[in-house]
Structure formats: structure tokens, C-alpha cells
Design an enzyme around this catalytic site. Sequence first.
Site, PDB file in Angstrom:
ATOM      1  N   ARG A 101      29.746  -0.934 -44.521  1.00 56.06           N
ATOM      2  CA  ARG A 101      29.509  -0.717 -43.154  1.00 56.06           C
ATOM      3  C   ARG A 101      28.988  -2.042 -42.290  1.00 56.06           C
ATOM      4  NH1 ARG A 101      30.301   5.155 -43.220  1.00 56.06           N
ATOM      5  NH2 ARG A 101      29.206   6.071 -41.490  1.00 56.06           N
TER       6      ARG A 101
ATOM      7  N   ARG B 147      35.405  18.654 -34.341  1.00 58.86           N
ATOM      8  CA  ARG B 147      35.612  18.672 -35.974  1.00 58.86           C
ATOM      9  C   ARG B 147      34.915  19.533 -36.751  1.00 58.86           C
ATOM     10  NH1 ARG B 147      34.479  13.203 -39.492  1.00 58.86           N
ATOM     11  NH2 ARG B 147      32.521  13.278 -38.474  1.00 58.86           N
TER      12      ARG B 147
ATOM     13  N   ARG C  77      29.463  19.329 -38.232  1.00 55.93           N
ATOM     14  CA  ARG C  77      28.668  18.423 -39.057  1.00 55.93           C
ATOM     15  C   ARG C  77      27.396  18.186 -38.152  1.00 55.93           C
ATOM     16  NH1 ARG C  77      31.480  13.107 -41.672  1.00 55.93           N
ATOM     17  NH2 ARG C  77      29.606  12.420 -40.480  1.00 55.93           N
TER      18      ARG C  77
ATOM     19  N   ARG D 196      25.940   6.544 -33.682  1.00 53.18           N
ATOM     20  CA  ARG D 196      26.987   6.073 -34.796  1.00 53.18           C
ATOM     21  C   ARG D 196      27.811   5.029 -34.269  1.00 53.18           C
ATOM     22  NH1 ARG D 196      28.875  11.790 -36.321  1.00 53.18           N
ATOM     23  NH2 ARG D 196      30.545  10.670 -37.685  1.00 53.18           N
TER      24      ARG D 196
HETATM   25  P1  AMP Z   1      30.479   9.138 -42.500  1.00 49.27           P
HETATM   26  O1  AMP Z   1      30.894  10.621 -43.331  1.00 49.27           O
HETATM   27  O2  AMP Z   1      30.989   8.028 -43.072  1.00 49.27           O
HETATM   28  O3  AMP Z   1      30.661   9.429 -40.911  1.00 49.27           O
HETATM   29  O4  AMP Z   1      28.953   8.969 -42.788  1.00 49.27           O
HETATM   30  C1  AMP Z   1      27.811   9.964 -42.414  1.00 49.27           C
HETATM   31  C2  AMP Z   1      26.568   9.155 -42.398  1.00 49.27           C
HETATM   32  O5  AMP Z   1      26.241   8.942 -43.579  1.00 49.27           O
HETATM   33  C3  AMP Z   1      26.363   7.935 -41.650  1.00 49.27           C
HETATM   34  O6  AMP Z   1      26.125   8.004 -40.268  1.00 49.27           O
HETATM   35  C4  AMP Z   1      25.135   7.147 -42.258  1.00 49.27           C
HETATM   36  O7  AMP Z   1      23.929   7.626 -41.825  1.00 49.27           O
HETATM   37  C5  AMP Z   1      25.623   7.474 -44.056  1.00 49.27           C
HETATM   38  N1  AMP Z   1      26.539   6.661 -44.487  1.00 49.27           N
HETATM   39  C6  AMP Z   1      27.675   6.834 -44.892  1.00 49.27           C
HETATM   40  N2  AMP Z   1      28.346   5.716 -45.449  1.00 49.27           N
HETATM   41  C7  AMP Z   1      27.129   4.967 -45.635  1.00 49.27           C
HETATM   42  C8  AMP Z   1      27.015   3.453 -45.809  1.00 49.27           C
HETATM   43  N3  AMP Z   1      27.996   2.682 -46.499  1.00 49.27           N
HETATM   44  N4  AMP Z   1      25.973   2.754 -45.585  1.00 49.27           N
HETATM   45  C9  AMP Z   1      24.953   3.342 -45.008  1.00 49.27           C
HETATM   46  N5  AMP Z   1      24.998   4.634 -44.628  1.00 49.27           N
HETATM   47  C10 AMP Z   1      26.182   5.432 -44.822  1.00 49.27           C
END
Ligand code: AMP
Length: 221
Positions: free
Chosen positions: A88, A127, A160, A171
Site C-alpha cells: 500500500r 458491495r 463491509r 480510504r
Molecule cells: P481492503 O480489503 O484491501 O480494502 O483492506 C481493508 C482495510 O484493511 C484497509 O482499509 C486497511 O485498514 C487494512 N489493510 C489491508 N491491507 C493493508 C496493508 N497492506 N497495509 C495496511 N493496512 C491494510
Amino acid sequence: MKIVLLGPPGAGKGTQAKRLAQRLILPHISTGDLLRENVKHVTPLGKKAEDYMEKGLLVPDELVAEMLMRRFDSPDMKKGFILDGYPRNISQAKTLDEMLKKKDDKIDVVIYLDASERIIIQRLGGRLVCRVCGANFHEKNMPPKKKGICDFCEEKLAHRSDDNAETIRKRLEVYRNEVASLIQYYDEQKKLYRLSGDEDPELVLDKTVQLVEKLDDTFKV
Ligand code: AMP
């Protein structure tokens, strides 16, 4: 083949990663899914991560890196993987390179799936996710056969908790602050390929598979 999928939340990374993993018979690793599992099971990591996730902020790098390192140690990672949600930021990209270097390995290709803001908001707002098997649906674009019920395991679907307007905004802001440097990082390594996530998911999948096949003959059917 080791593939990274980059892109804003709502570009369809999760959907594409799951389908691509099935087509190429590679494991799909989503750091978001792994973190949600930890939150669900109230593990020490889950307890530390929950608050960041609810606010749409990144979980501290060292926590995510430790979790990912454990996943990389599994025997199913030998043939490759599809990594979704990591890295990220630049620090994570460098950590990823170091983790793989220790295993005498490297990322082969980075697919940057971009999407317009209008599509992102529309996708995330509708979603629906199955909390049991993780399958994704959409109220309008990809509705389940029975309203509110997962097609695969018949469990209830839910939004979610971070798919609300305020957290989506946060985000996207976090994503935009970090993505330019990540793109530059992988562009300089000549690993970056861009696809539009605005298109129909089936079309995006076909284009992704074609790209991977072009890069690696062993995946040709
Ligand atoms: P996602 O499912 O990829 O949208 O991730 C959902 C949430 O998980 C994000 O908004 C972050 O809070 C956390 N998250 C997921 N991947 C990472 C990462 N590589 N580094 C830090 N936080 C993460």
C-alpha cells in the site's frame, strides 16, 4: 508467477484476484481478508488492527508484514501467488522485495487496475460480502440469486463495515497519497501493466489472463 494487483478500493481487485487465482491455479492472498479474519477471531493482531480498519486507515506496516511473512512460509506459495491489497506504500513495497529476496525470489508483474471515482463509489456502496466464504456480490451489478443470501454457502450477505461513505472517502484519500510513488517504483522496474477496472469484470479478467499468458508461457492452456 508472482503477481501484485494494485488499484483503488472498488476497482475490482478482489473480484479479479479471486477469479484470476482460479484460472491460473495460484493462491490468492488478500491482506484485507487476512486482517478481517484476525478481527473476526479476535486474535492479538485483530485487536490491534480493528480500529485502523474501521477508520479507513492503514494498519501499521510491521503488523501487516509479520502476518504476510507467515503466509509466505506456507508450502502452497512455491508456484506463485496473486497478492491483493499489498503493498500500500513504498515502505511495504521494499519490505515485500526483501521478504522475497530472502527466498531467492521476486515479484514478476504488477497489474494496476484503475477505476473512475464514480464507479468506485457506486461499487463500494452496493458491495455485499459473504462473511463465511468471502464471496463478493453487488446489489445491482452482481446480485446473488436469492436476495441477501450467498450463492455458494447460503449464508447471509452483509455490507463491509468500512464500506460507508465516510470511511470510503478516507480510504480513497489514503490510497491517493501513496499510489503515485508505488506506480513510479514498479514502472522503473518495468513490471507495471495498466488495465481499466471500469470495464466489465469478465473483459478485465480476459485481458489480465492474456497479459499473464504473454508474460509466462507455462500458463497457456
Ligand atoms: P481492503 O480489503 O484491501 O480494502 O483492506 C481493508 C482495510 O484493511 C484497509 O482499509 C486497511 O485498514 C487494512 N489493510 C489491508 N491491507 C493493508 C496493508 N497492506 N497495509 C495496511 N493496512 C491494510
